[in-house]
Design an enzyme around this catalytic site. Structure first.
Site, PDB file in Angstrom:
ATOM      1  N   GLU A  80     -35.968  20.816  -9.171  1.00 16.10           N
ATOM      2  CA  GLU A  80     -36.021  22.241  -8.495  1.00 16.10           C
ATOM      3  C   GLU A  80     -36.981  22.889  -9.729  1.00 16.10           C
ATOM      4  OE1 GLU A  80     -35.305  23.861  -5.514  1.00 16.10           O
ATOM      5  OE2 GLU A  80     -34.915  21.626  -4.999  1.00 16.10           O
ATOM      6  N   HIS A 129     -29.201  24.261  -3.049  1.00 16.00           N
ATOM      7  CA  HIS A 129     -30.202  23.351  -3.112  1.00 16.00           C
ATOM      8  C   HIS A 129     -31.406  24.016  -3.703  1.00 16.00           C
ATOM      9  CE1 HIS A 129     -33.271  21.198  -0.370  1.00 16.00           C
ATOM     10  NE2 HIS A 129     -33.635  20.978  -1.595  1.00 16.00           N
ATOM     11  N   HIS A 185     -40.297  24.103  -7.849  1.00 15.41           N
ATOM     12  CA  HIS A 185     -40.324  25.362  -7.449  1.00 15.41           C
ATOM     13  C   HIS A 185     -40.185  26.492  -8.933  1.00 15.41           C
ATOM     14  CE1 HIS A 185     -40.046  24.264  -3.360  1.00 15.41           C
ATOM     15  NE2 HIS A 185     -38.885  23.412  -3.839  1.00 15.41           N
TER      16      HIS A 185
END
Length: 251
Positions: A144, A103, A148
């Site tokens: 992502e 993930h 992040h």
């Protein structure tokens, strides 16, 4: 003469204080394990970590400023069984439901986390093309990076190299490799299986996440250099509280 003695005493005291707080990678001299002993998280009386009130968006946190990483491994059969097939037909195609998938790798504070830090959110195709075995979907990889990866302070290639190293560093228990039927388990069962498969992992260093009685993912707290599991009370508190959850079978 008396003033000189007082100055010397103060200097000595300062030197001793410095030595007592001399830590390397959160491993202080009086807390270091003996040679051959596995790494552990800092002792409770270690200096208090920096606090962050919560997620900061829109570039509110400086890139590269974080305490540790959280590696999130999603249980793909649960994603596909709860509406994921509408969002990722490739991941949920017959025969393509592998079990645990990446993930993300998320920079984290002891309290809260940085998000959408400043920087170039574009993910070059030269990097994206090499992530097919790392993420189940290219759209997830792009998300992502923007959400992040920019907060890691690294280049796209450097960040995704860390994602790969983190994923490869966590051993998947044999029992979770492609189960052919749904099973009922407890979050504690899942945690124990991972601890058995990863000798340096301890309770308080991972969380099992569920939703509506279904196992969703396992989250592992790792040091910034990815060499050790670390304690992460806030992440653990967000874990599943159900006594029994369903782990859907691989398709």
């Amino acid at each position: 003469m008396k003033s000189l003695l007082v100055a010397a005493l103060l200097a000595c005291t300062a030197t001793q204080a410095l030595a007592a707080s001399d830590c390397i990678l959160d491993n202080c001299a009086d807390q270091r394990p003996s040679p051959g002993e596995p790494s552990v998280a800092p002792a409770p009386d270690a200096p208090a970590p920096r606090q962050w009130p919560g997620p900061r968006r829109g570039g509110g946190a400086p890139s590269g400023d974080f305490d540790f990483y959280v590696l999130a491994l999603s249980w793909s059969p649960a994603f596909c069984a709860t509406g994921g097939s509408q969002r990722s037909s490739a991941q949920c195609a017959p025969g393509a439901n592998p079990g645990f998938v990446t993930h993300g790798l998320w920079p984290q504070y002891q309290n809260g986390y940085p998000s959408r830090c400043g920087g170039d959110g574009f993910l070059p195709f030269s990097v994206l093309s090499g992530l097919g075995d790392l993420y189940p979907d290219q759209g997830l990889a792009r998300h992502e990076w923007r959400q992040h990866g920019l907060c890691s302070g690294k280049s796209p290639s450097g960040y995704f190299a860390d994602v790969r190293a983190a994923r490869d560093g966590v051993a998947i228990p044999q029992a979770f490799k492609g189960p052919q039927e749904d099973r009922e388990v407890s979050p504690l069962d899942i945690q124990r299986a991972f601890i058995d498969a990863n000798p340096r992992l301890r309770p308080g260093m991972m969380a099992v996440v569920c939703r509506r009685g279904t196992f969703q993912e396992a989250r592992f707290c790792l040091s910034r250099d990815l060499r050790a599991f670390v304690a992460c009370p806030e992440v653990v508190r967000q874990g599943c509280r159900s006594q029994s959850i369903v782990m859907p079978a691989a398709q």
